[in-house]
Design an enzyme around this catalytic site. Structure first.
Site, PDB file in Angstrom:
ATOM      1  N   GLU A  28      37.277 -11.518 -27.706  1.00  0.00           N
ATOM      2  CA  GLU A  28      36.335 -11.426 -26.574  1.00  0.00           C
ATOM      3  C   GLU A  28      36.863 -10.416 -25.541  1.00  0.00           C
ATOM      4  O   GLU A  28      36.104  -9.640 -24.968  1.00  0.00           O
ATOM      5  CB  GLU A  28      36.133 -12.800 -25.918  1.00  0.00           C
ATOM      6  CG  GLU A  28      35.402 -13.780 -26.805  1.00  0.00           C
ATOM      7  CD  GLU A  28      34.011 -13.299 -27.236  1.00  0.00           C
ATOM      8  OE1 GLU A  28      33.299 -12.664 -26.442  1.00  0.00           O
ATOM      9  OE2 GLU A  28      33.641 -13.563 -28.402  1.00  0.00           O
ATOM     10  N   ASN A  51      28.678 -17.191 -19.893  1.00  0.00           N
ATOM     11  CA  ASN A  51      28.227 -16.120 -20.794  1.00  0.00           C
ATOM     12  C   ASN A  51      26.966 -16.474 -21.579  1.00  0.00           C
ATOM     13  O   ASN A  51      26.042 -15.672 -21.673  1.00  0.00           O
ATOM     14  CB  ASN A  51      29.356 -15.753 -21.759  1.00  0.00           C
ATOM     15  CG  ASN A  51      28.921 -14.670 -22.731  1.00  0.00           C
ATOM     16  OD1 ASN A  51      28.544 -13.584 -22.317  1.00  0.00           O
ATOM     17  ND2 ASN A  51      28.930 -14.973 -24.020  1.00  0.00           N
ATOM     18  N   TRP A  54      35.822  -7.124 -26.461  1.00  0.00           N
ATOM     19  CA  TRP A  54      34.464  -6.701 -26.098  1.00  0.00           C
ATOM     20  C   TRP A  54      34.500  -5.906 -24.794  1.00  0.00           C
ATOM     21  O   TRP A  54      33.729  -4.977 -24.574  1.00  0.00           O
ATOM     22  CB  TRP A  54      33.524  -7.906 -25.950  1.00  0.00           C
ATOM     23  CG  TRP A  54      32.860  -8.274 -27.240  1.00  0.00           C
ATOM     24  CD1 TRP A  54      33.224  -9.286 -28.081  1.00  0.00           C
ATOM     25  CD2 TRP A  54      31.715  -7.636 -27.852  1.00  0.00           C
ATOM     26  NE1 TRP A  54      32.367  -9.315 -29.166  1.00  0.00           N
ATOM     27  CE2 TRP A  54      31.433  -8.322 -29.049  1.00  0.00           C
ATOM     28  CE3 TRP A  54      30.899  -6.559 -27.497  1.00  0.00           C
ATOM     29  CZ2 TRP A  54      30.379  -7.956 -29.892  1.00  0.00           C
ATOM     30  CZ3 TRP A  54      29.845  -6.201 -28.333  1.00  0.00           C
ATOM     31  CH2 TRP A  54      29.600  -6.891 -29.516  1.00  0.00           C
ATOM     32  N   TRP A 114      15.056  -3.967 -18.106  1.00  0.00           N
ATOM     33  CA  TRP A 114      16.386  -4.575 -18.084  1.00  0.00           C
ATOM     34  C   TRP A 114      17.241  -4.031 -16.935  1.00  0.00           C
ATOM     35  O   TRP A 114      18.128  -4.711 -16.440  1.00  0.00           O
ATOM     36  CB  TRP A 114      17.118  -4.382 -19.423  1.00  0.00           C
ATOM     37  CG  TRP A 114      17.333  -2.932 -19.813  1.00  0.00           C
ATOM     38  CD1 TRP A 114      16.510  -2.158 -20.555  1.00  0.00           C
ATOM     39  CD2 TRP A 114      18.447  -2.078 -19.452  1.00  0.00           C
ATOM     40  NE1 TRP A 114      17.020  -0.886 -20.692  1.00  0.00           N
ATOM     41  CE2 TRP A 114      18.208  -0.808 -20.030  1.00  0.00           C
ATOM     42  CE3 TRP A 114      19.623  -2.271 -18.720  1.00  0.00           C
ATOM     43  CZ2 TRP A 114      19.098   0.269 -19.880  1.00  0.00           C
ATOM     44  CZ3 TRP A 114      20.512  -1.201 -18.575  1.00  0.00           C
ATOM     45  CH2 TRP A 114      20.241   0.043 -19.145  1.00  0.00           C
ATOM     46  N   TRP A 140      23.915  -5.923 -20.775  1.00  0.00           N
ATOM     47  CA  TRP A 140      22.454  -5.923 -20.570  1.00  0.00           C
ATOM     48  C   TRP A 140      21.766  -5.156 -21.694  1.00  0.00           C
ATOM     49  O   TRP A 140      20.743  -5.578 -22.209  1.00  0.00           O
ATOM     50  CB  TRP A 140      22.104  -5.329 -19.201  1.00  0.00           C
ATOM     51  CG  TRP A 140      22.054  -6.424 -18.181  1.00  0.00           C
ATOM     52  CD1 TRP A 140      23.069  -6.840 -17.379  1.00  0.00           C
ATOM     53  CD2 TRP A 140      20.937  -7.292 -17.900  1.00  0.00           C
ATOM     54  NE1 TRP A 140      22.661  -7.911 -16.612  1.00  0.00           N
ATOM     55  CE2 TRP A 140      21.358  -8.203 -16.908  1.00  0.00           C
ATOM     56  CE3 TRP A 140      19.646  -7.389 -18.389  1.00  0.00           C
ATOM     57  CZ2 TRP A 140      20.520  -9.196 -16.405  1.00  0.00           C
ATOM     58  CZ3 TRP A 140      18.797  -8.366 -17.888  1.00  0.00           C
ATOM     59  CH2 TRP A 140      19.235  -9.260 -16.902  1.00  0.00           C
ATOM     60  N   TRP A 187       7.397  -0.951 -19.558  1.00  0.00           N
ATOM     61  CA  TRP A 187       7.797  -2.195 -18.887  1.00  0.00           C
ATOM     62  C   TRP A 187       6.702  -2.657 -17.934  1.00  0.00           C
ATOM     63  O   TRP A 187       6.003  -1.838 -17.343  1.00  0.00           O
ATOM     64  CB  TRP A 187       9.104  -1.985 -18.097  1.00  0.00           C
ATOM     65  CG  TRP A 187      10.261  -1.558 -18.940  1.00  0.00           C
ATOM     66  CD1 TRP A 187      10.822  -0.324 -18.993  1.00  0.00           C
ATOM     67  CD2 TRP A 187      11.008  -2.372 -19.863  1.00  0.00           C
ATOM     68  NE1 TRP A 187      11.869  -0.304 -19.885  1.00  0.00           N
ATOM     69  CE2 TRP A 187      12.006  -1.550 -20.440  1.00  0.00           C
ATOM     70  CE3 TRP A 187      10.925  -3.701 -20.271  1.00  0.00           C
ATOM     71  CZ2 TRP A 187      12.910  -2.023 -21.385  1.00  0.00           C
ATOM     72  CZ3 TRP A 187      11.836  -4.172 -21.213  1.00  0.00           C
ATOM     73  CH2 TRP A 187      12.809  -3.340 -21.761  1.00  0.00           C
TER      74      TRP A 187
END
Ligand code: FAD
Length: 466
Positions: free
Chosen positions: A269, A335, A272, A353, A376, A300
């Protein structure tokens, strides 16, 4: 005036394993540290919650630096002009800083470095915030990674340098009072939940490794359980460095082989985060531009009412509201719930987003220039190695799976706390008698869902298909 050394602090607010500071202290010259809250053109201004954290963190750091003979200064404005001026004022012959990796920041630092050198300063930069810098990791064909798993496999086999050990100390000085804004009125909840600073970061790491690591692989997805490390704001501001986390975890695994798989999961993790920085470095502005070009022209929706309902935790979808309220109150969100809240806005609500990313940027204490936009984009389906666009989380079934007794929802959405477990994630489906018994009046004590999950899913699939 004697010659001095200047350390320009940025995302490295710590004493230990801080190579720029360690190098500065090696020389027999007075050392000054400077933090500039930057507003140079092109650099992304820090979000509000991160800024509140920063100010607390600098106060703590100022004392720790004074103990080592270093005076911390704080300024606001354009680092491009403030830094050279300040270096002149304190007669700094050498200037050190730790590197950053966003394209705009790098260009800025490169230009500044060249002009400071031209003016006769020694300028050196170091790596304090990554296990491996982006130019030291590439695929076999020499290209940047776009997929996490091979990136992680390569990273895991790299020789990660140990953190820097003891640093030299200069004679203690009186700790200066920093001239910084007072904590904003809305930050009380944040500082009830958190204590910024390097010592707290070290304690959080030690407590996590000791008490929670074994449960991490299973428990990390359960938002009501406290089994993740909560190191993110400390890593964001550099109150702890990834090498320290890596080293401590490896050390624990070596001493307790039974914890190898939990430890590896945790380190993956952490990787990441490295992957996000890899993307940040190699791509154009990832907070603005989709990494997959085919998603650049999505139509959008504009719906300010829905956006505000999402921001305030008033969507009528309990786990999403719980997450958004946890974020607003404490500056942090679990998370799993970050994924659900981001999926709701970018898919079911079909709002850009970038609007969600900006809200997180302003409200997260760990708002990170790499992790936030990369995550995101991952949820929205337009990022590198992202969840495919057609993967749309159902927040009700996700809630039932990861918060089966509704503990998390009850904590953050107390108006639903008397609902039976069966209905706590879907009050809109509950029989009227159950709602009445639980004191819930939809539309009054708690909103009706602002979006129908089924039809909005179909709408998203059509709009996002590429
Ligand atoms: P742990 O599980 O204990 O992990 C340890 C560290 O590894 C974290 O502190 C973090 O640095 C890193 N990490 C863990 N998971 C991830 C991940 N999925 N992606 C990248 N790094 C990870 N993280 C941020 O640090 N800043 C952000 O601004 C941010 N924004 C996010 C936005 C969205 C929409 C999503 C889905 C995720 C975001 N994340 C962000 C990633 C992740 O949610 C947090 O890092 C994690 O929840 C922090 O809690 P922890 O420190 O207890 O994590």
């Amino acid at each position: 005036m004697p010659e001095t050394t200047l350390v320009w602090l940025r995302n490295d607010l710590r004493i230990s394993d801080n190579p720029a500071l360690a190098d500065a202290l090696k020389h027999d010259r007075p050392v000054h540290a400077l933090y500039v809250l930057e507003n140079d053109r092109g650099l992304r201004p820090m979000g509000a919650a991160a800024k509140a954290w920063l100010h607390q963190s600098l106060n703590v750091l100022s004392h720790a630096l004074a103990e080592r003979g270093v005076r911390l200064h704080y300024q606001e404005g354009e680092s491009g002009s403030l830094l050279p001026r300040f270096a002149k004022e304190i007669n700094a012959s050498a200037i050190y800083w730790n590197r950053r990796y966003d394209p705009a920041g790098r260009t800025h630092d490169k230009t500044l470095k060249a002009s400071l050198r031209e003016n006769g300063h020694v300028v050196e930069s170091f790596n304090a915030s990554l296990l491996v810098e982006p130019w030291d990791i590439a695929t076999q064909s020499g290209t940047p990674y776009g997929v996490f798993t091979p990136f992680w496999k390569t990273l895991r086999d790299k020789a990660i340098p140990d953190p820097i050990g003891r640093i030299e100390k200069h004679e203690k000085i009186t700790s200066p009072k920093l001239d910084m804004p007072k904590a904003p009125f809305w930050s009380d909840g944040i500082f009830d939940a958190w204590t910024p600073g390097e010592d707290s970061a070290k304690s959080a790491l030690a407590a996590f490794l000791e008490d929670a690591l074994s449960d991490y692989p299973q428990g990390r997805d359960v938002p009501s359980r406290d089994v993740t490390s909560r190191l993110s704001p400390y890593l964001r501001h550099g109150e702890i460095g990834p090498r320290q986390v890596w080293f401590a975890t490896r050390h624990l695994i070596d001493a307790n082989p039974s914890r190898t798989s939990a430890g590896e999961k945790f380190l993956s993790e952490l990787a990441w985060r490295e992957f996000s920085y890899h993307l940040l470095f190699h791509r154009p502005d990832i907070s603005q531009h989709p990494m997959q070009e085919r998603f650049a022209d999505i139509d959008w929706r504009t719906d300010t009412k829905a956006l505000h309902a999402w921001q305030k935790g008033q969507t009528g979808i309990p786990i999403v509201d719980a997450g958004m309220r946890q974020l607003w109150t404490t500056g942090w969100m679990h998370n799993r719930v970050r994924m659900l809240t981001a999926s709701l806005i970018s898919k079911n609500l079909l709002l850009d987003w970038r609007k969600g990313e900006q809200w997180f940027w302003d409200t997260l204490v760990d708002a990170d220039p790499a992790n936030n936009p990369a995550s995101w984009q991952w949820v929205a389906g337009c990022g590198a190695d992202a969840a495919p666009y057609f993967r749309i989380f159902n927040p009700v079934t996700q809630g039932e799976k990861f918060d089966p007794n509704g503990d998390y929802v009850r904590q953050w959405v107390p108006e639903l706390s008397d609902l039976p477990d069966k209905w706590v994630h879907k009050p809109a489906d509950a029989p009227g008698s159950v709602l009445a018994q639980s004191g819930v009046e939809l539309g009054k004590t708690y909103p009706k869902p602002i979006v129908d999950l089924k039809t909005s899913r179909t709408r998203a699939l059509e709009a996002l298909a590429r």
